[in-house]
Design a protein around this motif. Sequence first.
Motif, mmCIF file in Angstrom:
data_model
loop_
_atom_site.group_PDB
_atom_site.id
_atom_site.type_symbol
_atom_site.label_atom_id
_atom_site.label_comp_id
_atom_site.label_asym_id
_atom_site.label_seq_id
_atom_site.Cartn_x
_atom_site.Cartn_y
_atom_site.Cartn_z
ATOM 1 N N TYR A 78 0.831 -1.208 0.000
ATOM 2 C CA TYR A 78 0.000 0.000 0.000
ATOM 3 C C TYR A 78 0.858 1.247 0.000
ATOM 4 O O TYR A 78 2.078 1.198 0.165
ATOM 5 N N GLU A 79 0.176 2.399 -0.156
ATOM 6 C CA GLU A 79 0.802 3.702 0.049
ATOM 7 C C GLU A 79 -0.094 4.493 0.964
ATOM 8 O O GLU A 79 -1.308 4.490 0.809
ATOM 9 N N GLY A 80 0.460 5.181 1.919
ATOM 10 C CA GLY A 80 -0.351 5.983 2.835
ATOM 11 C C GLY A 80 -0.187 5.528 4.262
ATOM 12 O O GLY A 80 0.641 4.656 4.564
ATOM 13 N N ASP A 81 -0.984 6.129 5.172
ATOM 14 C CA ASP A 81 -0.897 5.799 6.588
ATOM 15 C C ASP A 81 -1.874 4.681 6.901
ATOM 16 O O ASP A 81 -3.092 4.865 6.821
ATOM 17 N N ALA A 82 -1.353 3.506 7.279
ATOM 18 C CA ALA A 82 -2.221 2.348 7.495
ATOM 19 C C ALA A 82 -2.364 1.992 8.970
ATOM 20 O O ALA A 82 -2.875 0.926 9.304
ATOM 21 N N GLU A 83 -1.927 2.864 9.840
ATOM 22 C CA GLU A 83 -1.971 2.588 11.286
ATOM 23 C C GLU A 83 -3.364 2.194 11.781
ATOM 24 O O GLU A 83 -3.495 1.397 12.704
ATOM 25 N N PHE A 84 -4.375 2.755 11.139
ATOM 26 C CA PHE A 84 -5.768 2.499 11.573
ATOM 27 C C PHE A 84 -6.118 1.015 11.521
ATOM 28 O O PHE A 84 -7.010 0.563 12.211
ATOM 29 N N PRO B 193 -12.741 -3.687 1.930
ATOM 30 C CA PRO B 193 -13.305 -2.382 1.540
ATOM 31 C C PRO B 193 -12.833 -1.228 2.423
ATOM 32 O O PRO B 193 -12.543 -0.147 1.921
ATOM 33 N N VAL B 194 -12.728 -1.480 3.705
ATOM 34 C CA VAL B 194 -12.330 -0.418 4.634
ATOM 35 C C VAL B 194 -10.913 0.078 4.304
ATOM 36 O O VAL B 194 -10.643 1.275 4.277
ATOM 37 N N ILE B 195 -10.025 -0.890 4.076
ATOM 38 C CA ILE B 195 -8.640 -0.527 3.782
ATOM 39 C C ILE B 195 -8.553 0.193 2.441
ATOM 40 O O ILE B 195 -7.881 1.201 2.296
ATOM 41 N N PHE B 196 -9.282 -0.320 1.504
ATOM 42 C CA PHE B 196 -9.279 0.219 0.149
ATOM 43 C C PHE B 196 -9.660 1.695 0.130
ATOM 44 O O PHE B 196 -9.132 2.484 -0.625
ATOM 45 N N GLU B 197 -10.573 2.030 1.038
ATOM 46 C CA GLU B 197 -11.072 3.395 1.137
ATOM 47 C C GLU B 197 -9.987 4.361 1.602
ATOM 48 O O GLU B 197 -9.897 5.488 1.148
ATOM 49 N N LYS B 198 -9.127 3.922 2.536
ATOM 50 C CA LYS B 198 -8.254 4.871 3.225
ATOM 51 C C LYS B 198 -6.830 4.953 2.676
ATOM 52 O O LYS B 198 -6.151 5.948 2.890
ATOM 53 N N VAL B 199 -6.346 3.901 2.041
ATOM 54 C CA VAL B 199 -4.998 3.964 1.474
ATOM 55 C C VAL B 199 -5.038 3.531 0.009
ATOM 56 O O VAL B 199 -6.022 2.938 -0.422
ATOM 57 N N THR B 200 -3.928 3.849 -0.702
ATOM 58 C CA THR B 200 -3.831 3.375 -2.074
ATOM 59 C C THR B 200 -3.331 1.941 -2.026
ATOM 60 O O THR B 200 -2.199 1.679 -1.631
ATOM 61 N N LEU B 201 -4.173 1.007 -2.389
ATOM 62 C CA LEU B 201 -3.831 -0.413 -2.270
ATOM 63 C C LEU B 201 -3.315 -0.920 -3.611
ATOM 64 O O LEU B 201 -3.972 -0.772 -4.638
ATOM 65 N N ARG B 202 -2.082 -1.488 -3.563
ATOM 66 C CA ARG B 202 -1.542 -2.007 -4.827
ATOM 67 C C ARG B 202 -1.717 -3.512 -4.916
ATOM 68 O O ARG B 202 -1.738 -4.086 -5.985
ATOM 69 N N LYS B 203 -1.797 -4.146 -3.750
ATOM 70 C CA LYS B 203 -1.911 -5.602 -3.762
ATOM 71 C C LYS B 203 -2.640 -6.041 -2.505
ATOM 72 O O LYS B 203 -2.428 -5.488 -1.416
ATOM 73 N N PHE B 204 -3.506 -7.014 -2.659
ATOM 74 C CA PHE B 204 -4.206 -7.585 -1.523
ATOM 75 C C PHE B 204 -4.301 -9.083 -1.763
ATOM 76 O O PHE B 204 -4.786 -9.524 -2.801
ATOM 77 N N SER B 205 -3.747 -9.899 -0.820
ATOM 78 C CA SER B 205 -3.842 -11.344 -1.048
ATOM 79 C C SER B 205 -4.027 -12.071 0.268
ATOM 80 O O SER B 205 -3.636 -11.568 1.329
ATOM 81 N N ILE B 206 -4.660 -13.225 0.180
ATOM 82 C CA ILE B 206 -4.813 -14.061 1.364
ATOM 83 C C ILE B 206 -3.810 -15.205 1.238
ATOM 84 O O ILE B 206 -3.804 -15.923 0.242
ATOM 85 N N GLU B 207 -2.939 -15.272 2.240
ATOM 86 C CA GLU B 207 -1.790 -16.180 2.139
ATOM 87 C C GLU B 207 -1.887 -17.336 3.120
ATOM 88 O O GLU B 207 -2.418 -17.177 4.227
ATOM 89 N N ALA B 208 -1.328 -18.470 2.691
ATOM 90 C CA ALA B 208 -1.207 -19.604 3.616
ATOM 91 C C ALA B 208 -0.089 -19.262 4.606
ATOM 92 O O ALA B 208 0.801 -18.473 4.290
#
Lengths: 299, 413
Positions: A229-235, A267-282
């Motif tokens: 991501y880019e931005g402040d993700a502390e939330f 959706p919540v994360i997508f709203e607040k930061v610029t998301l470049r990748k989102f994956s669910i990992e083993a």
Amino acid sequence: MLEIKNIRKEFKNVVAVDGVSFTVEPGKIFGLLGPNGAGKTTTIRMILDIIKPTSGEILIEGKKPGKDFHNLTGYLPEERGLYKKSTVIDIVKYFGSLKGMSAAAAEMSGVALLKQLGISDYKKRKVQELSKGNQQKIQFIVSVIHDPSILILDEPFSGFDPINQELVRDEILRLKSEGKTIILSTHQMDMAEKMCESIFLINKGKEVASGALKEVKRKFGKEFVKIEYEGDAEFIKTLPGVKQADLYGNFGEIEVNDGTDPHSILPVIFEKVTLRKFSIEAPTLNRIFIDTIKETGGE
Amino acid sequence: MKKAFEVAKWEFLQKVMSKEFIISVVVTPVIFIVFSILPSLLADNDSDSPKAITILDSTGLYEADLRAELEKEKLEDGQPRYVIPKSGVEQKDIQVAKKRLDDSVFHKKVFEGYIYIYEQPDSGLQLEFRSKSMGNFRDLRIIDAKFNSIRRTKMLENKNLEQSLLDSLTKEVDLRSVKITLEGEEKINFETQFFSTFIVIMALFFIIMFTGGSLVRSLVEEKSNRLIEIILSSCRPDDLLMGKVLGLTLLVFAQLTIWAMLAIAFGGPMLASASIFQNLHLVIPYFMLAFLFYVSIFVGLGSIVNTEQEAQQVTTYLTLLIIFPVVILMPIIQNPDQEMVKIFAYIPFTSPLVMIARVNVVQVPFYEHLIAMGILLVSILVVIKISVKIFRIGILSYGKLPSFKELMNWLRS
């Protein structure tokens, strides 16, 4: 086949290994994992019959340690070193003969291995004239010269450059395909994850987790969300349903509570930061290692 | 057992071809030769050419006879030992001549020295050999003996004694030292005895120090680079210990053989007369026992140290123990049957070297050898037992040196 049955080792005031049991099948690579001081070296020394367990037993091919037991095992210790002033072939032959080989057989096997690892030219050189990487290769040769049925490798990749790491990896895989029983002790969890069929995780002398790699992952590991991501993700740390989040600035690993669908936080994360990748990992072995060791009060 | 042999072979071959070994084989004898020959060369400064001396006799009674006697003395190559021109000094010129001779001798103009005979009012006849230095020991002895013999003859001549009685009265009887042995008697020369014994004991001392030190160093190397773990995953610690001791014993045999061959090649007949070589049948077993005893200690203690510094510490203490008999060698040779010496001959730490020293100067009773060797053998067995126990644990333990209490615990386990 190597069978470890409920072994325990007590030193004067310390129980170094307590009730450890596992079985390693031939043609398999078994990961013996744990933090420093967990009891790995003591376990290895008992398998090699350097020290005797206080109780419990160790069987190789169904047999207890006895005469010529040593000739069945090969060992590459974590800390490396050789006789600096001796020649490569002399050393290889000496350790071969200590494993019960005749001088001729040791020489033949040594020459073949030197060739496989691409260092035939150094046969008559003194060890001190060799580069560190090549010395490590000699050490590897010393541990397998006698074609042992049980091979114990302690951090086999440390000290090698990436190219030689591949060379050694291929050598280990070749031995595996020949049906050797291989124990790999390492801190490099990614290597263990890539190479081992089963693992045994030890801490403070006791078993923490063991079994087939898949099983261990299923049992101990939880799925997690990986983001870039880019931005402040502390939330994210305070979002409902999030158990914990490791944030690195533009990369993060998020663990959700049981029963929460990981997708629900997207959706919540997508709203607040610029998301470049989102994956669910083993779960990774590294994660499992850190989590379980922390739980059992390790380093 | 086969593996112990493999270890022995490795230890022997790797060391026998090492620079250190070659240096010790070559350099040690050179040092010994320099140390043993140089002092005696310096002390026995016997010139190989005749000495010019003269006689200044203020009594006028002895000069002719003394000159005649001294001129009979020959050097080894048959030349006369002394060249003695007549002084031709008148009685009244004695003091002037003395001054002139003193000056001449001091500046080494003609004479190396001169014999001065004079009468002292209160103490009678005086004999002096005046030269720039203190004078050669042998010259002094010869002049002394000749002069006194002449003086006695002169005094008795006037008493009208029978010639045969006169002869027997004036005959010099030499004192010889004879060692009584079971096989008969043999004459001994203290200096030869002392030096040959001293050299052999020092050589043995150096061998033990050298091999012991290299043993400890090799253990430290194997421990510090963890080779020891590979070795111990290949053979039992007892095999390793035995192999090392055996390998070193072979190494020492090689060293001794080389030295023996050198000794025979360079000084065969001369050496054969020294009693240390006639006692080899006792010297060798004592040496081998001493070697085994110390190497067994070295191997046990060597297994507990981790660094060169610690190794140095441990070997220093052992050196002090081994060098003790060398320090007391002189009194042993002088009083080989003293009670104290006999006690040292039974204490394993000193026994072999003390015994080697004793057999050269006295016939040691067989039962004493039996007791000393018996005690040594038993001590070796005990030391090996202890060393093996320490070795098994010590070789795998790192970190600080174990305390005495910990060592005791290891022994009990």
